[in-house]
Write a protein that holds these residues in place. Structure first.
Motif, PDB file in Angstrom:
ATOM      1  N   VAL A  37       0.837  -1.189   0.000  1.00  0.00           N
ATOM      2  CA  VAL A  37       0.000   0.000   0.000  1.00  0.00           C
ATOM      3  C   VAL A  37       0.874   1.242   0.000  1.00  0.00           C
ATOM      4  N   ARG A  38       0.268   2.340  -0.391  1.00  0.00           N
ATOM      5  CA  ARG A  38       0.946   3.618  -0.305  1.00  0.00           C
ATOM      6  C   ARG A  38       0.658   4.239   1.058  1.00  0.00           C
ATOM      7  N   VAL A  39       1.700   4.354   1.878  1.00  0.00           N
ATOM      8  CA  VAL A  39       1.535   4.954   3.198  1.00  0.00           C
ATOM      9  C   VAL A  39       1.494   6.469   3.040  1.00  0.00           C
ATOM     10  N   HIS A  40       0.485   7.078   3.597  1.00  0.00           N
ATOM     11  CA  HIS A  40       0.311   8.526   3.446  1.00  0.00           C
ATOM     12  C   HIS A  40       1.122   9.233   4.530  1.00  0.00           C
ATOM     13  N   ASP A  41       2.320   9.659   4.175  1.00  0.00           N
ATOM     14  CA  ASP A  41       3.180  10.370   5.119  1.00  0.00           C
ATOM     15  C   ASP A  41       3.774  11.588   4.405  1.00  0.00           C
ATOM     16  N   PRO A  42       2.994  12.614   4.184  1.00  0.00           N
ATOM     17  CA  PRO A  42       3.443  13.765   3.387  1.00  0.00           C
ATOM     18  C   PRO A  42       4.551  14.575   4.044  1.00  0.00           C
ATOM     19  N   ALA A  43       4.785  14.404   5.352  1.00  0.00           N
ATOM     20  CA  ALA A  43       5.779  15.233   6.036  1.00  0.00           C
ATOM     21  C   ALA A  43       7.169  15.045   5.437  1.00  0.00           C
ATOM     22  N   VAL A  44       7.534  13.805   5.119  1.00  0.00           N
ATOM     23  CA  VAL A  44       8.876  13.541   4.593  1.00  0.00           C
ATOM     24  C   VAL A  44       9.033  14.164   3.205  1.00  0.00           C
ATOM     25  N   GLN A  45       8.080  13.898   2.330  1.00  0.00           N
ATOM     26  CA  GLN A  45       8.156  14.445   0.978  1.00  0.00           C
ATOM     27  C   GLN A  45       8.150  15.972   1.000  1.00  0.00           C
ATOM     28  N   LYS A  46       7.293  16.556   1.817  1.00  0.00           N
ATOM     29  CA  LYS A  46       7.216  18.020   1.883  1.00  0.00           C
ATOM     30  C   LYS A  46       8.516  18.614   2.410  1.00  0.00           C
ATOM     31  N   ALA A  47       9.100  17.995   3.447  1.00  0.00           N
ATOM     32  CA  ALA A  47      10.360  18.490   4.000  1.00  0.00           C
ATOM     33  C   ALA A  47      11.463  18.457   2.944  1.00  0.00           C
ATOM     34  N   ASP A 131       8.784  13.823  11.419  1.00  0.00           N
ATOM     35  CA  ASP A 131       8.594  15.146  11.997  1.00  0.00           C
ATOM     36  C   ASP A 131       9.123  16.181  11.012  1.00  0.00           C
ATOM     37  N   TYR A 132       8.233  16.975  10.457  1.00  0.00           N
ATOM     38  CA  TYR A 132       8.599  17.924   9.412  1.00  0.00           C
ATOM     39  C   TYR A 132       9.700  18.876   9.869  1.00  0.00           C
ATOM     40  N   ALA A 133       9.545  19.472  11.047  1.00  0.00           N
ATOM     41  CA  ALA A 133      10.531  20.447  11.527  1.00  0.00           C
ATOM     42  C   ALA A 133      11.887  19.801  11.764  1.00  0.00           C
ATOM     43  N   ALA A 134      11.891  18.616  12.369  1.00  0.00           N
ATOM     44  CA  ALA A 134      13.157  17.938  12.650  1.00  0.00           C
ATOM     45  C   ALA A 134      13.872  17.554  11.356  1.00  0.00           C
TER      46      ALA A 134
END
Length: 593
Positions: A37-47, A131-134
């Motif tokens: 499945v595609r795991v929805h974790d946009p924080a990594v891609q956005k960072a 964690d986007y900020a980290a």
């Protein structure tokens, strides 16, 4: 002995191919139920994408040039490993990690900070949490370090170029090929591997060695790794894919009465635990290997001289790796600061031979990372959609009728090939270089096994040549196969030697063929086997074997690769009998018997 030999050959092919769909502890068909499945974790891609954009727009130092290219690759690693010996577990543990590779380039594609001694991307660990900020903080710091290092390297490279005469390729070949951005996303397995699911398997397989009192030591190691890779570049490339591998390596050692150390192994490889062969088949393979290794203790020692050698089964793929696969990289060696000190150690043996005959005219070779399965619907480790520079995988015809037609390329161009063909691949802690994916060897017409033995017989009738069948070579990619440092020189590929004497090739399972009879022998090595030895292939078989392996490092650190090849008959091989004193075997029997 013929029954043992046949069982070992079949076991090795089954273990290397891992073609069964019925797994240990699971019912048939359960391999197909694993969730992808595609795991929805946009924080990594956005960072990643936000920091790429900021680096390209804001990063600069005084009057120094800004980066013209920035790339981040984040690799998530989950791995479970279990091991056992003599029926007792020795380890069962899991591992999770996240690694960042940063590539910052200054200058322009025709001349930048890459392709120079000491250059290369940085590899560091990252926080596991999404964690986007980290993540932005880590990307910022690593990019800052990479940019400063790139400026320093570019200055050294310019200074070196100013003091050296232009080389043959310096004026015509740049440092980084211009390519079209790509977007590749592949669903992946979301579950983490569990070491406890492997514990019972390794314990049961290792307990088989209780039946073999003549074997001094044994080890079974199982490793299940899931690797997720995400890559973002300033050119707009985005890759999100994964690779799953399962390896079960069974190794054993003993000593002959004269003290000669002997060892063997059986590998089982698959993409999931459920795709491993059924337990009874694996047990049969292990017993066959242990029986053959026990018999090897009393085998005669081979003599030095000229030989004709048929490499079949796994040994055919192993010799293809050493002589061919390790020498197909077109990535040029880095330039150096010292004039006349070009590092040929990183130049493959075949790199400058495009258009020349490099093998027997019987041989055809292609590399196709897009192929997902080999003969018998065997899953291939070397399959991928995008390489480690984000370029789409491509099929490359390498050898036709023995003539080298092309090389495997990264985005570092060379005079003959200026563009990538999707073969930049990187161990987890090194920069990408051109490397095989799925390498296929074939011939227009091949012999059945009887025909190959007839060809050996014809060579023997000419006189002065001893004929052999080899089924297994020493192998550095197998966990536990090399428990000591005595044979390290016999394990490595020839592609890293550049001008040095080639290492000996040590066969583990060898049969001498005389008057149609095959007799197990020991104590020999093959000398002077070089890529040019591919011209000595006088016959090719029909039966294909799939060799799945992790190249360049154990477990998740290496490069998943595959070789598919028929048996290969070399008409002229130098045979050397092993010499020197051996350590005495144990003075009294194994305590378990």
């Amino acid at each position: 002995m013929k029954g043992v030999r046949k069982a070992v050959a079949l076991a090795l092919v089954a273990g290397v191919c891992a073609a069964s769909a019925a797994g240990f502890g699971k019912g048939p068909g359960e391999a197909d139920t694993e969730a992808r499945v595609r795991v929805h974790d946009p924080a990594v891609q956005k960072a990643m994408q936000d920091e790429v954009q900021r680096s390209m727009s804001d990063l600069h130092l005084g009057d120094e040039p800004k980066p013209y290219y920035v790339a981040y690759t984040i690799t998530d690693i989950t791995q479970a490993t279990a091991s056992a010996t003599f029926g007792a577990a020795t380890a069962a543990h899991g591992f999770a990690g996240r690694v960042l590779r940063t590539d910052v380039r200054v200058g322009d594609p025709s001349f930048d900070n890459s392709n120079f001694e000491g250059a290369g991307g940085q590899v560091q660990t990252l926080p596991l949490e999404d964690d986007y900020a980290a993540l932005r903080r880590e990307l910022w710091l690593r990019t800052d370090e990479g940019y400063k290092g790139a400026l320093e390297t570019l200055a050294r490279k310019r200074a070196a170029g100013a003091s050296q005469a232009a080389g043959e390729e310096d004026d015509t070949v740049g440092d980084f090929s211009k390519e079209t951005a790509s977007r590749i996303e592949v669903p992946f397995a979301a579950a983490a591997p569990d070491p406890e699911t492997q514990r019972e398997l390794v314990v049961r397989l290792s307990a088989i060695f209780r039946e073999f009192p003549r074997l001094n030591s044994s080890r079974v190691t199982a490793s299940h790794a899931i690797i997720r890779r995400r890559m973002a570049t300033s050119e707009g490339t985005w890759v999100d894919d994964s690779k799953t591998t399962v390896r079960v390596d069974v190794t054993a050692e003993t000593q002959a009465e004269d003290g000669m150390r002997l060892r063997s192994f059986v590998p089982f490889n698959a993409l999931t635990l459920a795709q491993l062969p059924p337990l009874p088949e694996m047990e049969k393979a292990v017993r066959a290997m242990a029986t053959e290794l026990t018999a090897l203790r009393g085998a005669p020692i081979a003599q030095s001289g000229a030989g004709a050698v048929l490499f079949e089964g796994m040994a055919a793929a192993q010799i293809a790796k050493l002589l061919l696969a390790d020498n197909l990289s077109g990535t040029p060696p880095p330039k150096t600061a010292a004039a006349g000190n070009q590092e040929r150690g990183e130049q493959s043996e075949l790199a400058n031979k495009i258009g020349q005959k490099i093998a027997s005219p019987l041989l055809w070779v292609v590399d196709d990372p897009q192929q997902t399965h080999g003969p018998g619907k065997v899953a291939l480790f070397g399959t991928y959609r995008a390489d480690d520079e984000g370029m789409p995988a491509r099929r490359v015809s390498l050898v036709e009728n023995g003539v080298l037609k092309s090389l495997l390329m990264s985005r570092t161009p060379r005079k003959e090939i200026v563009s990538s063909n999707g073969h930049a691949r990187a161990p987890r802690f090194a920069s990408p270089r051109a490397h095989i994916g799925n390498l296929f060897l074939s011939a227009k017409a091949g012999f059945a096994r009887k025909g190959l033995l007839d060809q050996l017989g014809k060579i023997a009738k000419g006189g002065g040549v001893t004929t052999y069948v080899v089924r297994l070579l020493e192998d550095s990619t197998v966990a536990g196969a090399n428990s000591d440092g005595d044979d390290m020189m016999s394990l490595l590929s020839f592609g890293t030697g550049g001008g040095q004497s080639p290492p000996s090739v040590r066969p583990l399972v060898v049969y001498r063929v005389k008057d149609g009879k095959e007799t197990l022998v020991r104590g020999l090595t093959f000398e002077n086997l070089l890529p040019r030895s591919l011209k000595d292939i006088s016959a090719v078989g029909r039966d294909l074997v799939v060799y799945n392996f992790i190249d360049g490092g154990a477990g998740f650190t290496g490069i998943p690769s595959s070789i598919v090849t028929p048996p290969l008959l070399f008409a002229d091989v130098d045979i050397r009998r092993q010499t020197g004193r051996n350590r005495k075997p144990p003075l009294y029997p194994h305590p378990g018997f």
